[in-house]
Scaffold this motif. Structure first.
Motif, PDB file in Angstrom:
ATOM      1  N   LEU A  81      28.909  32.067  -4.818  1.00  0.00           N
ATOM      2  CA  LEU A  81      27.572  32.147  -5.391  1.00  0.00           C
ATOM      3  C   LEU A  81      26.517  32.225  -4.299  1.00  0.00           C
ATOM      4  N   LYS A  82      25.368  32.788  -4.646  1.00  0.00           N
ATOM      5  CA  LYS A  82      24.244  32.846  -3.714  1.00  0.00           C
ATOM      6  C   LYS A  82      23.631  31.448  -3.593  1.00  0.00           C
ATOM      7  N   ASP A  83      22.951  31.218  -2.475  1.00  0.00           N
ATOM      8  CA  ASP A  83      22.338  29.904  -2.250  1.00  0.00           C
ATOM      9  C   ASP A  83      21.357  29.543  -3.362  1.00  0.00           C
ATOM     10  N   LYS A  84      20.639  30.538  -3.877  1.00  0.00           N
ATOM     11  CA  LYS A  84      19.687  30.293  -4.955  1.00  0.00           C
ATOM     12  C   LYS A  84      20.404  29.773  -6.200  1.00  0.00           C
ATOM     13  N   GLU A  85      21.585  30.330  -6.485  1.00  0.00           N
ATOM     14  CA  GLU A  85      22.370  29.891  -7.637  1.00  0.00           C
ATOM     15  C   GLU A  85      22.917  28.473  -7.413  1.00  0.00           C
ATOM     16  N   LYS A  86      23.350  28.209  -6.186  1.00  0.00           N
ATOM     17  CA  LYS A  86      23.832  26.870  -5.856  1.00  0.00           C
ATOM     18  C   LYS A  86      22.724  25.833  -6.011  1.00  0.00           C
ATOM     19  N   GLU A  87      21.512  26.213  -5.621  1.00  0.00           N
ATOM     20  CA  GLU A  87      20.366  25.311  -5.769  1.00  0.00           C
ATOM     21  C   GLU A  87      20.106  24.991  -7.241  1.00  0.00           C
ATOM     22  N   GLU A  88      20.288  25.988  -8.096  1.00  0.00           N
ATOM     23  CA  GLU A  88      20.112  25.777  -9.533  1.00  0.00           C
ATOM     24  C   GLU A  88      21.167  24.808 -10.071  1.00  0.00           C
ATOM     25  N   ILE A  89      22.401  24.976  -9.624  1.00  0.00           N
ATOM     26  CA  ILE A  89      23.482  24.073 -10.050  1.00  0.00           C
ATOM     27  C   ILE A  89      23.217  22.668  -9.528  1.00  0.00           C
ATOM     28  N   TYR A  90      22.779  22.583  -8.287  1.00  0.00           N
ATOM     29  CA  TYR A  90      22.465  21.281  -7.673  1.00  0.00           C
ATOM     30  C   TYR A  90      21.337  20.585  -8.436  1.00  0.00           C
ATOM     31  N   LYS A  91      20.340  21.352  -8.840  1.00  0.00           N
ATOM     32  CA  LYS A  91      19.236  20.807  -9.630  1.00  0.00           C
ATOM     33  C   LYS A  91      19.743  20.275 -10.967  1.00  0.00           C
ATOM     34  N   GLU A 148      28.871  24.552 -15.469  1.00  0.00           N
ATOM     35  CA  GLU A 148      29.023  25.097 -16.821  1.00  0.00           C
ATOM     36  C   GLU A 148      27.672  25.223 -17.521  1.00  0.00           C
ATOM     37  N   GLU A 149      26.825  24.211 -17.361  1.00  0.00           N
ATOM     38  CA  GLU A 149      25.484  24.247 -17.956  1.00  0.00           C
ATOM     39  C   GLU A 149      24.672  25.395 -17.376  1.00  0.00           C
ATOM     40  N   TYR A 150      24.819  25.607 -16.084  1.00  0.00           N
ATOM     41  CA  TYR A 150      24.108  26.707 -15.417  1.00  0.00           C
ATOM     42  C   TYR A 150      24.543  28.057 -15.983  1.00  0.00           C
ATOM     43  N   LEU A 151      25.853  28.238 -16.164  1.00  0.00           N
ATOM     44  CA  LEU A 151      26.365  29.497 -16.705  1.00  0.00           C
ATOM     45  C   LEU A 151      25.867  29.735 -18.127  1.00  0.00           C
ATOM     46  N   ILE A 152      25.861  28.669 -18.943  1.00  0.00           N
ATOM     47  CA  ILE A 152      25.378  28.787 -20.327  1.00  0.00           C
ATOM     48  C   ILE A 152      23.910  29.178 -20.334  1.00  0.00           C
ATOM     49  N   ARG A 153      23.116  28.505 -19.500  1.00  0.00           N
ATOM     50  CA  ARG A 153      21.682  28.801 -19.447  1.00  0.00           C
ATOM     51  C   ARG A 153      21.429  30.220 -18.921  1.00  0.00           C
ATOM     52  N   LYS A 154      22.233  30.631 -17.940  1.00  0.00           N
ATOM     53  CA  LYS A 154      22.090  31.973 -17.379  1.00  0.00           C
ATOM     54  C   LYS A 154      22.376  33.033 -18.434  1.00  0.00           C
ATOM     55  N   ASP A 155      23.478  32.840 -19.185  1.00  0.00           N
ATOM     56  CA  ASP A 155      23.836  33.791 -20.249  1.00  0.00           C
ATOM     57  C   ASP A 155      22.758  33.833 -21.322  1.00  0.00           C
ATOM     58  N   LYS A 156      22.222  32.649 -21.657  1.00  0.00           N
ATOM     59  CA  LYS A 156      21.183  32.593 -22.689  1.00  0.00           C
ATOM     60  C   LYS A 156      19.920  33.299 -22.230  1.00  0.00           C
ATOM     61  N   ASN A 157      19.557  33.097 -20.971  1.00  0.00           N
ATOM     62  CA  ASN A 157      18.362  33.755 -20.437  1.00  0.00           C
ATOM     63  C   ASN A 157      18.524  35.273 -20.431  1.00  0.00           C
ATOM     64  N   GLN A 158      19.739  35.721 -20.102  1.00  0.00           N
ATOM     65  CA  GLN A 158      20.010  37.162 -20.117  1.00  0.00           C
ATOM     66  C   GLN A 158      19.893  37.707 -21.536  1.00  0.00           C
ATOM     67  N   THR A 242      15.491  20.732 -30.163  1.00  0.00           N
ATOM     68  CA  THR A 242      15.892  22.045 -30.665  1.00  0.00           C
ATOM     69  C   THR A 242      14.689  22.924 -30.954  1.00  0.00           C
ATOM     70  N   SER A 243      13.705  22.367 -31.675  1.00  0.00           N
ATOM     71  CA  SER A 243      12.517  23.154 -32.010  1.00  0.00           C
ATOM     72  C   SER A 243      11.698  23.466 -30.757  1.00  0.00           C
ATOM     73  N   LYS A 244      11.666  22.536 -29.808  1.00  0.00           N
ATOM     74  CA  LYS A 244      10.949  22.792 -28.547  1.00  0.00           C
ATOM     75  C   LYS A 244      11.578  23.961 -27.805  1.00  0.00           C
ATOM     76  N   GLU A 245      12.904  23.997 -27.814  1.00  0.00           N
ATOM     77  CA  GLU A 245      13.601  25.093 -27.133  1.00  0.00           C
ATOM     78  C   GLU A 245      13.341  26.421 -27.826  1.00  0.00           C
ATOM     79  N   ILE A 246      13.328  26.404 -29.163  1.00  0.00           N
ATOM     80  CA  ILE A 246      13.030  27.625 -29.927  1.00  0.00           C
ATOM     81  C   ILE A 246      11.645  28.134 -29.579  1.00  0.00           C
ATOM     82  N   ILE A 247      10.679  27.223 -29.528  1.00  0.00           N
ATOM     83  CA  ILE A 247       9.301  27.602 -29.211  1.00  0.00           C
ATOM     84  C   ILE A 247       9.210  28.200 -27.809  1.00  0.00           C
ATOM     85  N   GLU A 248       9.901  27.585 -26.850  1.00  0.00           N
ATOM     86  CA  GLU A 248       9.878  28.097 -25.473  1.00  0.00           C
ATOM     87  C   GLU A 248      10.495  29.494 -25.413  1.00  0.00           C
TER      88      GLU A 248
END
Length: 264
Positions: A81-91, A148-158, A242-248
């Motif tokens: 993974l790129k350092d930026k992706e690792k930073e996201e996982i670390y966060k 795993e959370e990072y991958l889920i969020r990445k797929d959702k953002n895509q 859940t509703s906050k996430e929908i709104i975002e």
């Protein structure tokens, strides 16, 4: 007073972390940088004094866990993974660490109390390797869950960005879509006149969702795709994560064309 001085030795790669830690207010820990030695003066018969001193050492250990071992595990195990992706996982891992911190502190406290009562010297690296060996597996689990959370969020953002692009590329069919998020998690849809929208596609989608026990957000997506509104207003009666996430998500898809309005 029955005092006991415990000497904690640390490695060169802990220098920066220890320097950071020593800038905080410590009553019981003295640092000898030349020898890489921390001395902790503990009154073993004074429970309050003993607990405060051990808690200061715990603060140091938590900093090392976060800034060295947690980070090192991610960088060593996700090399592709790129350092930026690792930073996201670390966060993400740090957020999980925060949630589990009471358990982590309790585990470290029990181990340190054993050391304080039986030893005069403690090596930080050895403490992690041997006394906290099983716990270090827990650190790896936190990191893997964060991945795993990072991958889920990445797929959702895509997916959200793809949905955004599709809606923007389609002809807008209505000026305003009002989305009412009900307390039970259902959705109701209205036009700018306040008339409920019940098109065939959304009814069929809702029927399928109820039958197959799917996520109700699929119904929302179906309506967005079929109506392609210019603007969106949201009434949120659910008011949870859940509703906050929908709104975002709606704010991402429709950018500045989303308003949160009170129930009329």
């Amino acid at each position: 007073m029955t005092n006991k001085v415990i000497h904690i030795s640390y490695l060169e790669d802990h220098d920066e972390i220890v320097d950071l830690f020593m800038k905080s207010n410590n009553k019981y820990i003295i640092c000898n940088k030349h020898l890489r030695d921390l001395s902790v003066d503990i009154d073993m018969e004074n429970e309050e004094h003993k607990e405060e001193a051990i808690n200061e050492v715990i603060d140091l250990i938590l900093i090392i866990l976060r800034n060295k071992y947690l980070k090192k595990y991610i960088w060593d195990n996700y090399k592709k993974l790129k350092d930026k992706e690792k930073e996201e996982i670390y966060k993400e891992a740090n957020c999980l660490f925060d949630k589990k911190e009471p358990f982590i502190i309790n585990t470290i406290y029990n181990k340190l109390t054993e050391v304080a009562e039986s030893e005069k010297d403690l090596n930080i690296d050895g403490f992690f390797r041997f006394r906290m060996r099983d716990f270090m597996v827990y650190i790896s689990i936190i990191s893997d869950i964060a991945f795993e959370e990072y991958l889920i969020r990445k797929d959702k953002n895509q997916f959200i960005n793809t949905l955004k692009f599709f809606i923007e590329s389609q002809e807008q069919k209505i000026d305003l879509l009002i989305i009412h998020i009900m307390k039970n998690g259902d959705f109701r849809f209205y036009d700018k006149y306040g008339d409920e929208i019940n098109n065939k596609e959304s009814e069929e989608m809702m029927s399928m969702i109820m039958k197959e026990d799917l996520n109700l957000e699929d119904c929302l997506i179906s309506v967005l795709l079929s109506l392609c509104p210019k603007k969106v207003e949201i009434i949120d009666d659910l008011k949870n994560e859940t509703s906050k996430e929908i709104i975002e998500n709606m704010k991402i898809i429709f950018e500045g064309n989303v308003n949160i309005v009170p129930k009329k």
